[in-house]
Design a protein around this motif. Structure first.
Motif, mmCIF file in Angstrom:
data_model
loop_
_atom_site.group_PDB
_atom_site.id
_atom_site.type_symbol
_atom_site.label_atom_id
_atom_site.label_comp_id
_atom_site.label_asym_id
_atom_site.label_seq_id
_atom_site.Cartn_x
_atom_site.Cartn_y
_atom_site.Cartn_z
ATOM 1 N N MET A 4 50.427 42.486 32.726
ATOM 2 C CA MET A 4 49.281 41.627 32.980
ATOM 3 C C MET A 4 49.404 41.009 34.364
ATOM 4 N N THR A 5 48.319 41.032 35.096
ATOM 5 C CA THR A 5 48.279 40.510 36.453
ATOM 6 C C THR A 5 47.128 39.537 36.581
ATOM 7 N N GLN A 6 47.361 38.489 37.329
ATOM 8 C CA GLN A 6 46.267 37.562 37.605
ATOM 9 C C GLN A 6 45.338 38.205 38.625
ATOM 10 N N THR A 7 44.041 38.153 38.358
ATOM 11 C CA THR A 7 43.074 38.754 39.280
ATOM 12 C C THR A 7 42.807 37.795 40.447
ATOM 13 N N ARG A 8 42.114 38.323 41.440
ATOM 14 C CA ARG A 8 41.702 37.514 42.593
ATOM 15 C C ARG A 8 40.201 37.233 42.527
ATOM 16 N N ILE A 9 39.654 37.244 41.316
ATOM 17 C CA ILE A 9 38.222 36.982 41.138
ATOM 18 C C ILE A 9 37.883 35.600 41.682
ATOM 19 N N ARG A 10 38.677 34.604 41.333
ATOM 20 C CA ARG A 10 38.407 33.227 41.785
ATOM 21 C C ARG A 10 38.400 33.141 43.312
ATOM 22 N N HIS A 11 39.386 33.775 43.947
ATOM 23 C CA HIS A 11 39.482 33.748 45.408
ATOM 24 C C HIS A 11 38.175 34.234 46.042
ATOM 25 N N THR A 70 41.916 32.509 35.567
ATOM 26 C CA THR A 70 43.114 31.667 35.455
ATOM 27 C C THR A 70 44.199 32.221 34.548
ATOM 28 N N SER A 71 43.907 33.165 33.723
ATOM 29 C CA SER A 71 44.905 33.691 32.789
ATOM 30 C C SER A 71 45.453 35.017 33.285
ATOM 31 N N GLY A 72 46.679 35.294 32.917
ATOM 32 C CA GLY A 72 47.266 36.591 33.217
ATOM 33 C C GLY A 72 46.827 37.591 32.167
ATOM 34 N N MET A 73 45.553 37.968 32.197
ATOM 35 C CA MET A 73 44.990 38.865 31.191
ATOM 36 C C MET A 73 44.851 40.274 31.755
ATOM 37 N N THR A 74 44.859 41.239 30.873
ATOM 38 C CA THR A 74 44.539 42.594 31.273
ATOM 39 C C THR A 74 43.018 42.691 31.326
ATOM 40 N N VAL A 75 42.505 43.164 32.456
ATOM 41 C CA VAL A 75 41.058 43.272 32.647
ATOM 42 C C VAL A 75 40.732 44.752 32.776
ATOM 43 N N SER A 76 39.725 45.195 32.032
ATOM 44 C CA SER A 76 39.358 46.616 32.062
ATOM 45 C C SER A 76 38.756 46.979 33.416
ATOM 46 N N MET A 77 38.822 48.261 33.734
ATOM 47 C CA MET A 77 38.242 48.761 34.987
ATOM 48 C C MET A 77 36.727 48.559 35.005
ATOM 49 N N ASP A 78 36.090 48.627 33.846
ATOM 50 C CA ASP A 78 34.642 48.383 33.784
ATOM 51 C C ASP A 78 34.315 46.972 34.249
ATOM 52 N N TRP A 79 35.069 45.987 33.724
ATOM 53 C CA TRP A 79 34.853 44.598 34.133
ATOM 54 C C TRP A 79 35.153 44.413 35.614
ATOM 55 N N LEU A 80 36.266 44.987 36.071
ATOM 56 C CA LEU A 80 36.627 44.850 37.484
ATOM 57 C C LEU A 80 35.549 45.444 38.383
ATOM 58 N N ASP A 140 30.982 42.015 46.257
ATOM 59 C CA ASP A 140 30.958 42.865 47.441
ATOM 60 C C ASP A 140 32.359 43.126 47.987
ATOM 61 N N VAL A 141 33.275 43.513 47.083
ATOM 62 C CA VAL A 141 34.643 43.873 47.449
ATOM 63 C C VAL A 141 35.015 45.155 46.722
ATOM 64 N N ARG A 142 36.162 45.712 47.059
ATOM 65 C CA ARG A 142 36.675 46.879 46.350
ATOM 66 C C ARG A 142 37.405 46.407 45.092
ATOM 67 N N VAL A 143 37.461 47.238 44.074
ATOM 68 C CA VAL A 143 38.196 46.902 42.853
ATOM 69 C C VAL A 143 39.638 46.566 43.195
ATOM 70 N N ALA A 144 40.235 47.327 44.106
ATOM 71 C CA ALA A 144 41.631 47.088 44.497
ATOM 72 C C ALA A 144 41.824 45.684 45.060
ATOM 73 N N ASP A 145 40.801 45.137 45.733
ATOM 74 C CA ASP A 145 40.908 43.780 46.288
ATOM 75 C C ASP A 145 41.052 42.739 45.183
ATOM 76 N N LEU A 146 40.507 43.031 44.005
ATOM 77 C CA LEU A 146 40.562 42.068 42.904
ATOM 78 C C LEU A 146 41.902 42.057 42.186
ATOM 79 N N ILE A 147 42.689 43.107 42.356
ATOM 80 C CA ILE A 147 43.959 43.157 41.625
ATOM 81 C C ILE A 147 45.175 43.196 42.533
#
Length: 190
Positions: free
Chosen positions: A1-8, A36-46, A54-61
């Motif tokens: 599980m990785t924290q995403t950079r969605i908030r950033h 805020t949580s170290g959750m697993t996020v599906s590729m669909d959600w990402l 307006d970013v790449r999926v890789a930028d979020l993880i």
């Protein structure tokens, strides 16, 4: 599980959790948990978040970019004299782009004040803030057309132009739908 950079990226875009949730098709509570949580996020959600932000999926993880702190050991005066005095607050130099939405471009050939090998860092502005770029060197991205670099100016009637940095070059009229990014930083390798 990785924290995403969605908030950033949400904060960089000036969006609230509720606004992002509405645009993605979920609830603000879900956005909060994903930020805020170290959750697993599906590729669909990402993919949904990446499209809205307006970013790449890789930028979020991926990990946030590291900044380099370099110790400042003094100052050089006009005469080239080295002073072993460091002003308060300048003990270290942090290399970090001063931009909300940074983009970079490498200069390929000497042109105007720019040298081959220079890297310019620019800050993409939201369309409603495009006038903040007037009178500055900018990268202008135009969908479906050739993008450009130069001084961003306007005429009395509100038409925008891009003046290339080399002397004698022809100014280009710009459509209103381009993305404008004024230069905020120059990196020059010697």
């Amino acid at each position: 599980m990785t924290q995403t950079r969605i908030r950033h990226f949400r904060k960089l875009r000036g969006m609230t959790q509720s606004e992002l949730a509405r645009r993605v098709g979920t609830t603000a509570a879900t956005v909060s948990r994903l930020e805020t949580s170290g959750m697993t996020v599906s590729m669909d959600w990402l993919a949904k978040f990446a499209a809205v932000l307006d970013v790449r999926v890789a930028d979020l993880i991926s990990a946030p970019p590291r900044t380099a702190s370099i110790p400042c050991i003094g100052q050089i005066g006009r005469d080239g004299h080295f002073e072993n005095v460091v002003p308060a607050g300048d003990e270290t130099l942090t290399l970090e782009a001063p931009a909300r939405d940074p983009v970079a471009m490498r200069i390929r050939a000497n042109v105007g004040l720019y040298c081959a090998g220079d890297v310019v860092i620019a800050d993409r502005l939201p369309p409603e803030h495009v006038t903040r770029a007037l009178g500055r060197d900018c990268i202008v991205e135009i969908d479906g057309e050739e993008s450009g670099f130069g001084r961003f100016i306007s005429s009395v009637d509100g038409t925008f132009f891009l003046v290339p940095p080399q002397s004698g070059a022809q100014a280009r009229t710009l459509p209103r739908h381009g993305r404008v990014a004024p230069v905020v930083m120059l990196i020059r390798h010697l």
